[in-house]
Write an enzyme that holds these catalytic residues in place. Structure first.
Site, short mmCIF file in Angstrom:
data_model
loop_
_atom_site.label_atom_id
_atom_site.label_comp_id
_atom_site.label_asym_id
_atom_site.label_seq_id
_atom_site.Cartn_x
_atom_site.Cartn_y
_atom_site.Cartn_z
N ASP A 109 0.85 -1.21 -0.12
CA ASP A 109 -0.10 -0.08 0.19
C ASP A 109 0.77 1.22 -0.03
OD1 ASP A 109 -2.01 1.84 -0.01
OD2 ASP A 109 -2.48 1.60 2.24
N HIS A 117 -2.21 0.13 11.94
CA HIS A 117 -2.06 -1.39 11.29
C HIS A 117 -0.78 -1.79 11.21
CE1 HIS A 117 -3.38 1.48 8.21
NE2 HIS A 117 -2.09 0.91 7.61
N ARG A 155 3.95 12.20 10.89
CA ARG A 155 2.75 12.40 10.28
C ARG A 155 1.81 11.19 10.80
NH1 ARG A 155 -0.05 9.54 6.40
NH2 ARG A 155 -1.68 10.59 4.92
N ASP A 170 -0.70 8.70 10.57
CA ASP A 170 -1.48 8.05 9.74
C ASP A 170 -2.87 7.46 10.08
OD1 ASP A 170 -1.75 7.18 6.75
OD2 ASP A 170 -1.80 5.24 7.60
N GLU A 223 -3.47 12.92 10.29
CA GLU A 223 -4.06 12.46 8.89
C GLU A 223 -5.45 12.32 9.42
OE1 GLU A 223 -4.73 10.00 4.98
OE2 GLU A 223 -4.21 8.92 6.94
C1 GLC Z 1 -3.62 7.06 4.83
C2 GLC Z 1 -2.57 7.10 3.60
C3 GLC Z 1 -2.92 6.24 2.61
C4 GLC Z 1 -3.03 4.80 2.97
C5 GLC Z 1 -4.00 4.58 4.31
C6 GLC Z 1 -3.78 3.08 4.98
O1 GLC Z 1 -4.75 7.19 4.49
O2 GLC Z 1 -2.43 8.24 3.29
O3 GLC Z 1 -2.17 6.25 1.33
O4 GLC Z 1 -3.56 4.01 2.09
O5 GLC Z 1 -3.41 5.46 5.23
O6 GLC Z 1 -2.28 3.11 5.50
#
Ligand code: GLC
Length: 612
Positions: free
Chosen positions: A115, A158, A256, A258, A300
């Site tokens: 990812d 995660h 950051r 996430d 985020e």
């Molecule tokens: C955040 C990231 C994204 C990712 C998601 C899962 O939203 O910006 O790119 O897919 O987390 O970790």
């Protein structure tokens, strides 16, 4: 003050609240004692240079609110191959006036099930192809010498299914299974599904993954290989805080966090924005203020405004230092498509009415898709329905609409809800790709003007502007991801292409698209960092222009006043403003101008500064 005393003072000012919250969540004395112990160790291990910078920042807590802050985000491999490569490109970063780089996920992650690096298999190891922890130490030190801050992702919701914990859990080790959400029946997952929405409805439907080898379901809010961590287990919280502090000690300035809203799960809830998430972020803020107070937390939270701002916490109990201005970003593109600034003006009014100490990250696009999270209640009053409008925006930006110059692709089009998000680079969405392909010089001029106008408008917002690497030279969509089986299903790779250094050679040549955009931005960046009205906590407001395509933003700080005018249409327009309070100079051209009935060319903009 002696080092030990500095630490004790910081601990003293947070200990009681930290302990209170920890006990409320975990009621576990020995785990709290362990946390305190390890915090002290991480403090002792923190380098002298970082400690000095911590102290400087503690005595200048607004250091990141200055008008010289400008960010750029990139994937290390796309930008410069590896960490050493990034280090060798710091002069270019400086030339972009950038003093904050966001290194997209670079920790160990399984190839093909990563990812984009957001599935971490080892929080203490750099992906081999990108370098090593030593390279990171060296890169952050080199950046600090040049006054550049370094940001990295901390993916705490995660781990990858290949993380050591996940592997042990998969072998049936109860201790490790309890760090995730495992179910040996289909009923409980089904109960969750009743209230939990989907993040990737097409590319990864559902919130659980069946593991036939151990006969269990595991919770996977994102991709099936991203296993949600269970923060009800204090071992998970403690260990993740140690990982956070370990990374902070590598010289990271901005963490950051996430997917913040997702980190606490409760049956019969949407598993988003639960109160416990705030407890965890508040604890994290205190832990960083005790061990590494120079580090900023960037949350985020890609949600509607009323869900975003609580993550700033309160004056006495702050949580994140910075959050993304996501609704403004999406509303900006709505405005590009409709040429109607009214919704954007309303959105900016909402943001401008928030406490000035809130720091937003402003951006036109990032590595993720653009979701159409707009204020549909307001649009409804105009007779615009959510579903049809989303379809309109998606059609528009794919270039299906007659007056669209945009190119791009859908993301996670959901056949059930009819919903879809959008992918594309700023330049492609502005028309650079189409004009280039068609060899249409006039259309190219319009595209470049729109691109620059959008950046000029973005710079006028309060907070820290962040560019996506490549946007500074107008890079267009990269369709090669379709040939890579690991990426083909995820259209976000469309706008994550590699930096084109060949094109970047043109940045001095203003006869080229790259030169026009780069030099245009450079001028704006220089203005922004020399004019103190751009500090994050200046007064900011919008002004009615009586033309629905022209946006007007005012800024005021310590006697300085600036009026920004932005024409979102491909026609020349007049802003019927009347700010007759003195003489003004337009900062781009240097021309004298009065902010009274101003004619603005198609996709043009002005920065009008009141003369003292
Ligand atoms: C955040 C990231 C994204 C990712 C998601 C899962 O939203 O910006 O790119 O897919 O987390 O970790």
């Amino acid at each position: 003050m002696k080092e030990e005393n500095i630490y004790l003072k910081r601990l003293g000012s947070h200990h009681d609240e930290l302990r209170w919250l920890y006990m409320e969540l975990y009621d576990n004395d020995s785990m709290f004692a362990e946390l305190c112990d390890r915090m002290r160790q991480f403090y002792l291990e923190r380098s002298k240079d970082l400690k000095t910078s911590d102290q400087k920042r503690e005595s200048d807590t607004g250091w990141y609110k200055r008008n010289d802050m400008l960010g750029m985000m990139f994937y290390i491999d796309n930008f410069a191959g590896d960490m050493k490569g990034v280090e060798s490109k710091l002069d270019y970063i400086e030339e972009c006036n950038v003093n904050y780089i966001h290194l997209m996920p670079f920790l160990d992650t399984p190839k093909g099930r990563s990812d984009g690096g957001y599935a971490v298999s080892d929080f203490r190891r750099v992906q081999k192809r990108l370098g090593s922890m030593e390279d990171l130490d060296s890169l952050t030190a080199a950046c600090h010498k040049k006054g550049i801050n370094v940001c990295m992702d901390f993916v705490m919701n995660h781990t990858s299914e290949e993380h050591e914990w996940a592997k042990k859990a998969r072998q049936g080790d109860g201790e490790y299974m309890s760090r995730y959400f495992f179910f040996n029946n289909a009923e409980e997952p089904a109960m969750y599904e009743k209230t939990v929405p989907q993040v990737f409805p097409t590319t990864a439907p559902g919130n659980f993954t069946w593991l036939p080898d151990i006969g269990h379901y595991v919770m996977t809010t994102f991709y099936p290989y991203q296993w949600d961590l269970n923060y009800k287990n204090p071992r998970v919280f403690n260990e993740m805080m140690y990982n956070f502090l370990y990374l902070a000690n590598r010289g990271i300035d901005i963490i950051r966090i996430d997917a913040v809203p997702y980190i606490w799960k409760e049956l019969n809830t949407p598993c988003r924005n639960l109160l416990q998430v705030h407890t965890i972020i508040r604890m994290m803020r205190m832990i960083s203020e005790i061990v590494c107070p120079g580090v900023l937390l960037l949350g985020e939270v890609v949600m509607e405004p009323e869900k975003v701002t609580p993550y700033f916490g309160s004056v006495e109990k702050p949580e994140c230092h910075m959050l993304y201005n996501v609704t403004t970003m999406a509303t900006t593109w709505h405005t590009v498509a409709t040429r109607d600034v009214r919704l954007l003006k309303k959105q900016l009014d909402i943001v401008n009415a928030l406490p000035k100490d809130y720091v937003f990250l402003n951006y036109l696009r990032c590595h993720d898709d653009i979701g159409w999270g707009l204020d549909y209640a307001t649009l409804k009053m105009e007779g615009i329905e959510e579903r049809t409008h989303k379809k309109y925006l998606n059609d528009y930006f794919q270039g299906y609409d007659g007056n669209s110059q945009s190119r791009g692709e859908l993301y996670n089009a959901d056949p059930v809800t009819g919903d879809a998000r959008f992918c594309g680079t700023t330049a492609s969405m502005c028309g650079v790709e189409k004009a280039g392909f068609e060899g249409d010089a006039a259309a190219m001029d319009r595209a470049v003007n729109l691109d620059l106008m959008l950046h000029a408008y973005m710079f006028m917002q309060s907070g820290i502007p962040v560019l996506y690497s490549g946007d500074e030279i107008g890079q267009v969509n990269d369709y090669t991801y379709k040939e890579d089986p690991d990426k083909a299903a995820d259209s976000r790779y469309l706008h994550r292409g590699a930096m084109n250094w060949k094109l970047a050679e043109n940045i001095q040549d203003t006869d080229t698209v790259e030169g026009k955009i780069f030099q245009g931005l450079k001028h704006l960046e220089q203005i922004r960092k020399t004019e103190n009205v751009f500090v994050s906590n200046a007064d900011t407001w919008t002004i009615e222009t009586w033309d629905s395509s022209v946006l007007c933003i005012g800024r005021y700080y310590e006697g300085n006043k600036l009026i920004g005018l932005f024409n979102f249409s491909e026609y020349d327009k007049t802003a019927w403003i009347d700010e007759a309070d003195g003489d003004y100079v337009e900062l781009i051209s240097g021309n004298r101008m009065k902010p009274v009935g101003v004619s603005i060319p198609a996709y043009g903009f002005f920065y009008l500064k009141k003369m003292l």
